[in-house]
Design a protein around this motif. Structure first.
Motif, PDB file in Angstrom:
ATOM      1  N   SER A 190       0.840  -1.196   0.000  1.00 50.92           N
ATOM      2  CA  SER A 190       0.000   0.000   0.000  1.00 50.92           C
ATOM      3  C   SER A 190       0.876   1.247   0.000  1.00 50.92           C
ATOM      4  CB  SER A 190      -0.905   0.011   1.231  1.00 50.92           C
ATOM      5  OG  SER A 190      -1.572   1.254   1.336  1.00 50.92           O
ATOM      6  N   PRO A 191       0.492   2.286  -0.766  1.00 51.40           N
ATOM      7  CA  PRO A 191       1.245   3.540  -0.748  1.00 51.40           C
ATOM      8  C   PRO A 191       0.862   4.441   0.425  1.00 51.40           C
ATOM      9  CG  PRO A 191      -0.566   3.709  -2.290  1.00 51.40           C
ATOM     10  CD  PRO A 191      -0.620   2.304  -1.745  1.00 51.40           C
ATOM     11  N   PHE A 192      -0.083   3.988   1.246  1.00 47.46           N
ATOM     12  CA  PHE A 192      -0.592   4.840   2.325  1.00 47.46           C
ATOM     13  C   PHE A 192      -0.033   4.424   3.679  1.00 47.46           C
ATOM     14  CE2 PHE A 192      -4.005   4.547  -0.939  1.00 47.46           C
ATOM     15  CZ  PHE A 192      -3.787   5.805  -1.479  1.00 47.46           C
ATOM     16  N   ARG A 193       0.149   5.417   4.539  1.00 49.11           N
ATOM     17  CA  ARG A 193       0.707   5.205   5.867  1.00 49.11           C
ATOM     18  C   ARG A 193      -0.177   5.860   6.917  1.00 49.11           C
ATOM     19  NH1 ARG A 193       2.721   2.247   3.109  1.00 49.11           N
ATOM     20  NH2 ARG A 193       4.892   1.885   2.564  1.00 49.11           N
ATOM     21  N   HIS A 194      -0.091   5.336   8.125  1.00 45.17           N
ATOM     22  CA  HIS A 194      -0.751   5.964   9.272  1.00 45.17           C
ATOM     23  C   HIS A 194       0.093   7.181   9.655  1.00 45.17           C
ATOM     24  CE1 HIS A 194      -2.556   6.639  13.140  1.00 45.17           C
ATOM     25  NE2 HIS A 194      -3.317   5.553  13.065  1.00 45.17           N
ATOM     26  N   GLY A 195      -0.430   8.369   9.378  1.00 48.19           N
ATOM     27  CA  GLY A 195       0.374   9.573   9.538  1.00 48.19           C
ATOM     28  C   GLY A 195       0.874   9.817  10.941  1.00 48.19           C
ATOM     29  N   HIS A 196       0.104   9.423  11.946  1.00 51.08           N
ATOM     30  CA  HIS A 196       0.487   9.682  13.329  1.00 51.08           C
ATOM     31  C   HIS A 196       1.555   8.713  13.836  1.00 51.08           C
ATOM     32  CE1 HIS A 196      -2.663  12.686  13.628  1.00 51.08           C
ATOM     33  NE2 HIS A 196      -3.496  11.819  13.094  1.00 51.08           N
ATOM     34  N   ARG A 197       1.968   7.796  12.963  1.00 48.05           N
ATOM     35  CA  ARG A 197       3.073   6.889  13.302  1.00 48.05           C
ATOM     36  C   ARG A 197       4.352   7.251  12.550  1.00 48.05           C
ATOM     37  NH1 ARG A 197      -0.684   1.491  12.583  1.00 48.05           N
ATOM     38  NH2 ARG A 197      -2.052   1.862  14.377  1.00 48.05           N
ATOM     39  N   GLN A 198       4.320   8.369  11.826  1.00 42.41           N
ATOM     40  CA  GLN A 198       5.471   8.806  11.042  1.00 42.41           C
ATOM     41  C   GLN A 198       6.218   9.902  11.810  1.00 42.41           C
ATOM     42  OE1 GLN A 198       5.755   6.857   8.227  1.00 42.41           O
ATOM     43  NE2 GLN A 198       3.857   6.014   9.058  1.00 42.41           N
ATOM     44  N   ARG A 199       7.507   9.794  11.868  1.00 41.83           N
ATOM     45  CA  ARG A 199       8.332  10.782  12.583  1.00 41.83           C
ATOM     46  C   ARG A 199       9.009  11.704  11.580  1.00 41.83           C
ATOM     47  NH1 ARG A 199      12.551   7.934  16.227  1.00 41.83           N
ATOM     48  NH2 ARG A 199      12.547   9.948  17.315  1.00 41.83           N
ATOM     49  N   GLY A 200       8.762  13.005  11.712  1.00 43.07           N
ATOM     50  CA  GLY A 200       9.431  13.957  10.833  1.00 43.07           C
ATOM     51  C   GLY A 200       9.120  13.719   9.379  1.00 43.07           C
ATOM     52  N   ALA A 201       7.835  13.753   9.027  1.00 39.99           N
ATOM     53  CA  ALA A 201       7.415  13.442   7.657  1.00 39.99           C
ATOM     54  C   ALA A 201       6.498  14.519   7.096  1.00 39.99           C
ATOM     55  CB  ALA A 201       6.709  12.088   7.609  1.00 39.99           C
ATOM     56  N   PHE A 202       6.497  14.617   5.782  1.00 42.70           N
ATOM     57  CA  PHE A 202       5.577  15.467   5.022  1.00 42.70           C
ATOM     58  C   PHE A 202       4.404  14.584   4.630  1.00 42.70           C
ATOM     59  CE2 PHE A 202       3.985  16.988   0.959  1.00 42.70           C
ATOM     60  CZ  PHE A 202       4.047  18.372   1.021  1.00 42.70           C
ATOM     61  N   LEU A 203       3.192  14.973   5.028  1.00 39.84           N
ATOM     62  CA  LEU A 203       2.009  14.152   4.790  1.00 39.84           C
ATOM     63  C   LEU A 203       1.039  14.826   3.835  1.00 39.84           C
ATOM     64  CD1 LEU A 203       1.078  13.032   8.440  1.00 39.84           C
ATOM     65  CD2 LEU A 203       2.639  11.904   6.841  1.00 39.84           C
ATOM     66  N   LEU A 204       0.339  14.009   3.055  1.00 40.32           N
ATOM     67  CA  LEU A 204      -0.764  14.485   2.219  1.00 40.32           C
ATOM     68  C   LEU A 204      -1.981  13.602   2.461  1.00 40.32           C
ATOM     69  CD1 LEU A 204       1.982  14.375   0.071  1.00 40.32           C
ATOM     70  CD2 LEU A 204       0.419  15.872  -1.138  1.00 40.32           C
ATOM     71  N   ARG A 205      -3.131  14.227   2.575  1.00 41.25           N
ATOM     72  CA  ARG A 205      -4.392  13.508   2.663  1.00 41.25           C
ATOM     73  C   ARG A 205      -5.469  14.346   1.988  1.00 41.25           C
ATOM     74  NH1 ARG A 205      -7.806  16.110   5.992  1.00 41.25           N
ATOM     75  NH2 ARG A 205      -7.125  17.054   7.948  1.00 41.25           N
ATOM     76  N   PRO A 206      -6.596  13.745   1.602  1.00 43.61           N
ATOM     77  CA  PRO A 206      -7.681  14.535   1.014  1.00 43.61           C
ATOM     78  C   PRO A 206      -8.211  15.574   1.994  1.00 43.61           C
ATOM     79  CG  PRO A 206      -8.003  12.199   0.583  1.00 43.61           C
ATOM     80  CD  PRO A 206      -6.892  12.301   1.577  1.00 43.61           C
ATOM     81  N   THR A 207      -8.535  16.746   1.485  1.00 47.25           N
ATOM     82  CA  THR A 207      -9.157  17.772   2.320  1.00 47.25           C
ATOM     83  C   THR A 207     -10.551  17.309   2.718  1.00 47.25           C
ATOM     84  OG1 THR A 207      -7.924  19.514   1.197  1.00 47.25           O
ATOM     85  CG2 THR A 207      -9.907  20.182   2.388  1.00 47.25           C
ATOM     86  N   GLY A 208     -10.911  17.546   3.967  1.00 42.93           N
ATOM     87  CA  GLY A 208     -12.230  17.132   4.430  1.00 42.93           C
ATOM     88  C   GLY A 208     -12.207  15.738   5.017  1.00 42.93           C
ATOM     89  N   ALA A 209     -13.366  15.097   5.044  1.00 39.38           N
ATOM     90  CA  ALA A 209     -13.510  13.814   5.734  1.00 39.38           C
ATOM     91  C   ALA A 209     -13.159  12.611   4.872  1.00 39.38           C
ATOM     92  CB  ALA A 209     -14.939  13.668   6.247  1.00 39.38           C
ATOM     93  N   ALA A 210     -13.125  12.758   3.553  1.00 39.12           N
ATOM     94  CA  ALA A 210     -12.885  11.611   2.676  1.00 39.12           C
ATOM     95  C   ALA A 210     -11.465  11.067   2.839  1.00 39.12           C
ATOM     96  CB  ALA A 210     -13.127  12.003   1.228  1.00 39.12           C
ATOM     97  N   ALA A 211     -11.349   9.754   2.779  1.00 40.08           N
ATOM     98  CA  ALA A 211     -10.046   9.102   2.781  1.00 40.08           C
ATOM     99  C   ALA A 211      -9.686   8.728   1.351  1.00 40.08           C
ATOM    100  CB  ALA A 211     -10.074   7.860   3.666  1.00 40.08           C
TER     101      ALA A 211
END
Length: 216
Positions: free
Chosen positions: A49-70
């Protein structure tokens, strides 16, 4: 849906085309031949999977959809993406029209681009302090927000460049950072989203390669 809860996507090769599915079938959906006991040209592969749990990443640049959609839950590929930077505890700093946010949740399925390698002990030790001090600057007050020119991406890139400057390194333009780091990851994500959508609607997704000979 969090990254850890994603249903697996498996690629099977038998008679030429790539067959994507949730689990290897009894028969090849392309040619109808039995797969059990068949000599496959390659072992079935679970796609990472190209996706990661963002709150488990240390010192990272994150992107996610704006709003509630995943990404795998309603993202249409055209909606805006929101950007954040994690501290070493997975707290996501991000900027919008309300100012700076320090999110403990909401970034469970992200594209993650590491900014600090595990062996960068000096930078890791300073990272949280640098991020907090930078985020407290007047540039990131709510009234300074401007959707196109002073936004979440501007904030994240400005912080990255502040760190590069402190290290005596050359700053990066938005186009340079995007082309070098963001686009390769979003291309992978786009392909994975397409497969996920196809397998949500159908049992199999078959990709034919005209240059391959059919074998059974």
């Amino acid at each position: 849906m969090a990254a850890a809860e994603e249903a697996a996507i498996v690629r099977v090769r038998h008679c030429g085309p790539d067959i994507f599915c949730r689990r290897p079938p009894e028969r090849c959906p392309a040619c109808g031949c039995p797969l059990r006991g068949a000599a496959l040209p390659a072992v079935p592969v679970r796609l990472p999977s190209p996706f990661r749990h963002g709150h488990r990443q240390r010192g990272a640049f994150l992107l996610r959809p704006t709003g509630a959609a995943a990404f795998l839950g309603g993202y249409d590929g055209n909606s805006d993406l929101h950007v954040g930077i994690t501290n070493t505890n997975g707290l996501v700093y991000n900027y919008d029209e309300e100012g700076i946010h320090r999110d403990e949740t909401g970034w469970e399925q992200c594209i993650s681009i590491p900014l600090v390698q595990p062996d960068m002990f000096g930078l890791l030790h300073q990272w949280d302090k640098l991020l907090e001090e930078f985020s407290a600057g007047e540039a990131w007050l709510p009234h300074r927000y401007e959707e196109h020119d002073h936004n979440c991406y501007t904030y994240a890139l400005a912080f990255i460049n502040s760190v590069l400057t402190a290290q005596g390194k050359q700053q990066m333009s938005k186009s340079e950072f995007t082309e070098k780091f963001v686009i390769p990851q979003t291309k992978k994500a786009s392909k994975y989203i397409t497969l996920h959508q196809e397998l949500t609607a159908n049992e199999f997704y078959i990709v034919y390669h005209p240059d391959q000979e059919k074998q059974c």
